[in-house]
Scaffold this active site. Structure first.
Site, PDB file in Angstrom:
ATOM      1  N   ALA A  25     -14.875  -5.766  11.347  1.00 22.89           N
ATOM      2  CA  ALA A  25     -14.612  -7.230  11.483  1.00 22.89           C
ATOM      3  C   ALA A  25     -13.351  -7.656  10.977  1.00 22.89           C
ATOM      4  O   ALA A  25     -12.541  -8.369  11.816  1.00 22.89           O
ATOM      5  CB  ALA A  25     -15.778  -8.091  10.980  1.00 22.89           C
ATOM      6  N   SER A  26     -12.940  -7.320   9.738  1.00 20.76           N
ATOM      7  CA  SER A  26     -11.713  -7.634   9.051  1.00 20.76           C
ATOM      8  C   SER A  26     -10.688  -6.993   9.840  1.00 20.76           C
ATOM      9  O   SER A  26      -9.798  -7.565   9.915  1.00 20.76           O
ATOM     10  CB  SER A  26     -11.655  -6.831   7.739  1.00 20.76           C
ATOM     11  OG  SER A  26     -11.736  -5.735   7.294  1.00 20.76           O
ATOM     12  N   TYR A  60     -15.451  -3.824   7.653  1.00 17.72           N
ATOM     13  CA  TYR A  60     -14.174  -2.932   7.821  1.00 17.72           C
ATOM     14  C   TYR A  60     -14.018  -3.590   9.282  1.00 17.72           C
ATOM     15  O   TYR A  60     -12.799  -3.989   9.691  1.00 17.72           O
ATOM     16  CB  TYR A  60     -14.597  -1.366   7.263  1.00 17.72           C
ATOM     17  CG  TYR A  60     -13.160  -0.948   7.739  1.00 17.72           C
ATOM     18  CD1 TYR A  60     -12.209  -1.022   6.690  1.00 17.72           C
ATOM     19  CD2 TYR A  60     -12.955   0.009   8.588  1.00 17.72           C
ATOM     20  CE1 TYR A  60     -10.823  -0.233   6.626  1.00 17.72           C
ATOM     21  CE2 TYR A  60     -11.730   0.761   9.003  1.00 17.72           C
ATOM     22  CZ  TYR A  60     -10.876   0.656   8.009  1.00 17.72           C
ATOM     23  OH  TYR A  60      -9.415   1.208   8.254  1.00 17.72           O
ATOM     24  N   GLU A  95       7.784  -2.258  -6.378  1.00 15.93           N
ATOM     25  CA  GLU A  95       7.466  -3.805  -7.068  1.00 15.93           C
ATOM     26  C   GLU A  95       5.821  -3.694  -6.958  1.00 15.93           C
ATOM     27  O   GLU A  95       5.225  -3.175  -6.008  1.00 15.93           O
ATOM     28  CB  GLU A  95       7.761  -5.002  -5.920  1.00 15.93           C
ATOM     29  CG  GLU A  95       9.343  -5.091  -5.951  1.00 15.93           C
ATOM     30  CD  GLU A  95       9.833  -5.633  -7.507  1.00 15.93           C
ATOM     31  OE1 GLU A  95       8.836  -6.246  -8.176  1.00 15.93           O
ATOM     32  OE2 GLU A  95      10.885  -5.462  -7.474  1.00 15.93           O
ATOM     33  N   GLY A 149       0.772  -1.417   0.036  1.00 11.62           N
ATOM     34  CA  GLY A 149       0.046   0.009  -0.046  1.00 11.62           C
ATOM     35  C   GLY A 149       0.691   1.347  -0.082  1.00 11.62           C
ATOM     36  O   GLY A 149       0.377   2.401   0.340  1.00 11.62           O
ATOM     37  N   ALA A 150       2.120   1.301  -0.544  1.00 10.11           N
ATOM     38  CA  ALA A 150       2.975   2.288  -0.516  1.00 10.11           C
ATOM     39  C   ALA A 150       2.633   3.428  -1.748  1.00 10.11           C
ATOM     40  O   ALA A 150       3.199   4.184  -1.839  1.00 10.11           O
ATOM     41  CB  ALA A 150       4.356   1.813  -0.669  1.00 10.11           C
ATOM     42  N   SER A 151       1.738   3.035  -2.544  1.00  9.22           N
ATOM     43  CA  SER A 151       1.411   4.093  -3.512  1.00  9.22           C
ATOM     44  C   SER A 151       0.466   5.053  -3.251  1.00  9.22           C
ATOM     45  O   SER A 151       0.186   6.316  -4.208  1.00  9.22           O
ATOM     46  CB  SER A 151       0.766   3.412  -4.686  1.00  9.22           C
ATOM     47  OG  SER A 151      -0.419   2.589  -3.975  1.00  9.22           O
ATOM     48  N   SER A 152      -0.019   5.101  -1.954  1.00  3.04           N
ATOM     49  CA  SER A 152      -0.951   6.154  -1.434  1.00  3.04           C
ATOM     50  C   SER A 152      -1.040   6.316   0.155  1.00  3.04           C
ATOM     51  O   SER A 152      -0.544   5.435   0.842  1.00  3.04           O
ATOM     52  CB  SER A 152      -2.257   5.562  -2.084  1.00  3.04           C
ATOM     53  OG  SER A 152      -3.249   6.566  -1.303  1.00  3.04           O
ATOM     54  N   SER A 155      -7.065  -0.394  12.720  1.00  2.00           N
ATOM     55  CA  SER A 155      -7.898   0.664  12.992  1.00  2.00           C
ATOM     56  C   SER A 155      -8.743   0.727  14.165  1.00  2.00           C
ATOM     57  O   SER A 155      -8.954  -0.183  14.714  1.00  2.00           O
ATOM     58  CB  SER A 155      -8.896   0.872  11.752  1.00  2.00           C
ATOM     59  OG  SER A 155     -10.065   1.792  11.882  1.00  2.00           O
TER      60      SER A 155
HETATM   61  N1  LIG Z   1      -7.158   6.746   6.231  1.00  5.31           N
HETATM   62  C1  LIG Z   1      -7.564   6.474   7.774  1.00  5.31           C
HETATM   63  O1  LIG Z   1      -8.403   6.930   8.173  1.00  5.31           O
HETATM   64  C2  LIG Z   1      -7.364   5.007   8.253  1.00  5.31           C
HETATM   65  C3  LIG Z   1      -7.567   4.652   9.530  1.00  5.31           C
HETATM   66  C4  LIG Z   1      -7.265   3.551  10.268  1.00  5.31           C
HETATM   67  C5  LIG Z   1      -6.547   2.505   9.379  1.00  5.31           C
HETATM   68  N2  LIG Z   1      -6.306   3.091   7.924  1.00  5.31           N
HETATM   69  C6  LIG Z   1      -5.877   1.730   7.112  1.00  5.31           C
HETATM   70  O2  LIG Z   1      -4.448   2.251   6.886  1.00  5.31           O
HETATM   71  C7  LIG Z   1      -4.412   1.453   5.465  1.00  5.31           C
HETATM   72  C8  LIG Z   1      -3.831   2.506   4.540  1.00  5.31           C
HETATM   73  O3  LIG Z   1      -5.020   3.291   4.543  1.00  5.31           O
HETATM   74  P1  LIG Z   1      -4.922   4.857   3.634  1.00  5.31           P
HETATM   75  O4  LIG Z   1      -5.746   5.591   4.273  1.00  5.31           O
HETATM   76  O5  LIG Z   1      -3.718   5.235   3.247  1.00  5.31           O
HETATM   77  O6  LIG Z   1      -5.599   4.409   2.177  1.00  5.31           O
HETATM   78  P2  LIG Z   1      -5.380   4.681   0.789  1.00  5.31           P
HETATM   79  O7  LIG Z   1      -4.679   6.053   0.521  1.00  5.31           O
HETATM   80  O8  LIG Z   1      -6.487   4.458  -0.283  1.00  5.31           O
HETATM   81  O9  LIG Z   1      -4.394   3.675   0.276  1.00  5.31           O
HETATM   82  C9  LIG Z   1      -4.641   2.084   0.244  1.00  5.31           C
HETATM   83  C10 LIG Z   1      -3.444   1.354  -0.186  1.00  5.31           C
HETATM   84  O10 LIG Z   1      -3.792   0.016  -0.214  1.00  5.31           O
HETATM   85  C11 LIG Z   1      -3.563  -0.341  -1.499  1.00  5.31           C
HETATM   86  N3  LIG Z   1      -4.079  -1.572  -1.924  1.00  5.31           N
HETATM   87  C12 LIG Z   1      -5.433  -1.751  -1.919  1.00  5.31           C
HETATM   88  N4  LIG Z   1      -6.310  -2.971  -2.285  1.00  5.31           N
HETATM   89  C13 LIG Z   1      -4.831  -3.378  -2.846  1.00  5.31           C
HETATM   90  C14 LIG Z   1      -4.544  -4.718  -3.611  1.00  5.31           C
HETATM   91  N5  LIG Z   1      -5.653  -5.458  -3.666  1.00  5.31           N
HETATM   92  N6  LIG Z   1      -3.354  -4.952  -3.773  1.00  5.31           N
HETATM   93  C15 LIG Z   1      -2.213  -4.158  -3.519  1.00  5.31           C
HETATM   94  N7  LIG Z   1      -2.512  -2.943  -2.982  1.00  5.31           N
HETATM   95  C16 LIG Z   1      -3.609  -2.494  -2.384  1.00  5.31           C
HETATM   96  C17 LIG Z   1      -3.462   0.753  -2.625  1.00  5.31           C
HETATM   97  O11 LIG Z   1      -2.787   0.448  -3.745  1.00  5.31           O
HETATM   98  P3  LIG Z   1      -3.187   1.073  -5.169  1.00  5.31           P
HETATM   99  O12 LIG Z   1      -3.738   2.358  -5.104  1.00  5.31           O
HETATM  100  O13 LIG Z   1      -1.605   1.013  -5.704  1.00  5.31           O
HETATM  101  O14 LIG Z   1      -3.931  -0.218  -5.553  1.00  5.31           O
HETATM  102  C18 LIG Z   1      -3.093   1.962  -1.553  1.00  5.31           C
HETATM  103  O15 LIG Z   1      -1.836   1.947  -1.853  1.00  5.31           O
HETATM  104  C19 LIG Z   1      -5.618   0.666   5.294  1.00  5.31           C
HETATM  105  O16 LIG Z   1      -5.088  -0.610   5.695  1.00  5.31           O
HETATM  106  C20 LIG Z   1      -6.494   1.351   5.949  1.00  5.31           C
HETATM  107  O17 LIG Z   1      -7.567   0.412   6.366  1.00  5.31           O
HETATM  108  C21 LIG Z   1      -6.657   4.114   7.309  1.00  5.31           C
END
Ligand SMILES: NC(=O)c1ccc[n+]([C@@H]2O[C@H](COP(=O)([O-])OP(=O)(O)OC[C@H]3O[C@@H](n4cnc5c(N)ncnc54)[C@H](OP(=O)(O)O)[C@@H]3O)[C@@H](O)[C@H]2O)c1
Length: 253
Positions: free
Chosen positions: A159-160, A157, A60, A14-17, A144
């Protein structure tokens, strides 16, 4: 502050975002060799463009749910290419805001495949002796606060992530004999695409959230800083735990 070097090879999903991108950039700036992974190659390249040590920033491309068991071979091939991993940061994840009334198995399966099953297989791959650096190695899962709190429409969300935190505790026990620590971070709301690009959330969702957080909403770097600590030797006696980082929201009555 932390003692890292270019032999500390860290894979981040998840390093793309968002949070994963911030983690990759922060660990790279601290001198580790990061392997930034995700589906969107273009966004991964943008992450690399922002990095302070470009020679220590590898990209990668991988969809971790396309063939979940294949993640085993993927990690084997990564290790053959770059060397054994010191840490794996499992940050890739998806959100889902759907009332139980609208759920079906395929919708539920997608979120569990991404947030839980893919991570379980990735942990298995990391734990293989030749794939990690033994003592001092660690895994961190980005969970989370919604694993233990909840609100309507986030059944899957919540539960996972609860399942993921449970997996972290079991893995911590199973992997301790090989010197591998396993921890989770339960993040509060962080401004990323997960929130801003989510069409299933009501328009005033973010403004309503802000008013609930004693220290305001979080930034991706708030999580990245904690990851740097948890993978460092300063955290050598920390395993099987979930560290809550949420600006104080979860202690509010
Ligand atoms: N933002 C919040 O408020 C928050 C709070 C608590 C926990 N989190 C957790 O933090 C983590 C990151 O979230 P974020 O907020 O940074 O969201 P985000 O900006 O939407 O980033 C999600 C990342 O997950 C990757 N991803 C999703 N499905 C994938 C798949 N099938 N294969 C490979 N990569 C996949 C995406 O990659 P691509 O775009 O390259 O597909 C993206 O890099 C998540 O696990 C989320 O549940 C977030």
């Amino acid at each position: 502050m932390y003692s890292f070097n270019n032999k500390d090879i860290i894979l981040i999903t998840g390093a793309s975002s968002g949070i994963g991108k911030a983690i990759a950039l922060e660990l790279n700036s601290l001198g580790t060799n990061v392997i930034a992974t995700g589906r969107n190659f273009f966004e991964l390249q943008k992450s690399k463009d922002l990095s302070s040590n470009k020679d220590l920033f590898q990209i990668e491309h991988r969809d971790i749910v396309e063939d979940i068991d294949e993640n085993l071979n993927w990690i084997n091939s990564i290790v053959e290419k770059y060397g054994a991993l010191k840490s794996m940061i499992l940050c890739a994840g998806i959100d889902q805001t759907l009332p139980i009334q609208t759920l079906n198995y395929s919708r539920s399966k997608l979120i569990f495949d991404t947030n839980f099953f893919a991570n379980e297989i990735l942990m298995r791959a990391f734990s293989k002796k030749k794939n990690n650096q033994g003592n001092g190695s660690s895994i961190i899962c980005i969970s989370s606060i919604m694993a233990s709190l909840t609100s309507p429409a986030i059944a899957n969300y919540s539960a996972s992530k609860a399942a993921l935190e449970s997996l972290v505790r079991t893995a911590a026990l199973e992997f301790a004999t090989n010197g591998i620590r396993v921890n989770a971070i339960a993040a509060g709301h962080i401004i990323t695409h997960l929130l801003t690009n989510n069409e299933t959330l009501p328009a005033n969702f973010i403004d309503n959230l802000k008013s609930k957080y004693p220290l305001g909403l979080g930034e991706p770097i708030d999580i990245a800083n904690a990851v740097a600590f948890l993978i460092s030797d300063n955290a050598k006696w920390i395993t099987g735990t979930t560290l809550t980082i949420d600006g104080g929201v979860s202690v509010r009555f």
